[in-house]
Write an enzyme that holds these catalytic residues in place. Structure first.
Site, PDB file in Angstrom:
ATOM      1  CB  CYS A 152      -8.283   8.603  -6.836  1.00  0.00           C
ATOM      2  SG  CYS A 152      -8.966   8.131  -5.105  1.00  0.00           S
ATOM      3  CB  THR A 153      -7.961   3.029  -6.550  1.00  0.00           C
ATOM      4  OG1 THR A 153      -8.079   3.694  -4.771  1.00  0.00           O
ATOM      5  CG2 THR A 153      -7.709   1.325  -6.828  1.00  0.00           C
TER       6      THR A 153
END
Length: 166
Positions: free
Chosen positions: A122-123
């Site tokens: 997600c980062t």
């Protein structure tokens, strides 16, 4: 699967409000450092869903900055902002409650974290912040989009040049 690609702050708030009647949660999806310190002062508890050690350290410093002490060096209860910290690394996860002035703070227990060698997808996909994030994004996400089916070979100079250029 309906929540894939949505900010985890929104998904977590929605799930908690579905399970706990009467609670109202307003999710915030932004850089935590962009909020004024007074923003955090309005909360009784701070729940973290952060991807980096740096972000956790920042919030730890914010929560500890609100502490006021009695003359006998005990923290004044009304100035304590408990933090619930949770996170994942692959299939492993952790959750803990930090009560500034009472339990060890985040900085006091930072050594418990293993060295980070992987980054949460997600980062990488949503908020890459470092050169390492960008390299991993090109390698793990963009490579398959552009070279569907072709395996990435880190020993191939052309492959490495493509990641560098991307």
């Amino acid at each position: 699967m309906e929540d894939v690609g949505k900010p985890k702050a929104e998904v977590a708030a929605k799930r908690v409000m579905e399970r706990v009647s009467g609670v109202n949660i307003v999710p915030h999806f932004c850089r935590i450092e962009d909020k004024d310190i007074s923003f955090y002062n309005d909360f009784n508890i701070i729940v973290l869903g952060l991807d980096s050690i740096e972000a956790r350290s920042y919030i730890n410093a914010v929560a500890c900055s609100f502490l006021e002490y009695e003359t006998d060096d005990k923290p004044r209860e009304e100035t304590i902002k408990p933090m619930v910290d949770g996170g994942t690394e692959g299939f492993k996860g952790h959750a803990r409650v930090i009560i500034p002035g009472v339990t060890p703070c985040f900085e006091c227990t930072i050594w418990l974290f293993p060295p980070q060698v992987k980054f949460p997808l997600c980062t990488l996909a949503e908020t890459p912040r470092t050169a390492a994030h960008c390299i991993e994004y090109a390698h793990l996400i963009k490579w398959d989009e552009v070279h569907s089916g072709k395996s990435f070979d880190p020993d191939d100079p052309e492959h490495m040049q493509w990641v560098y250029s991307e």
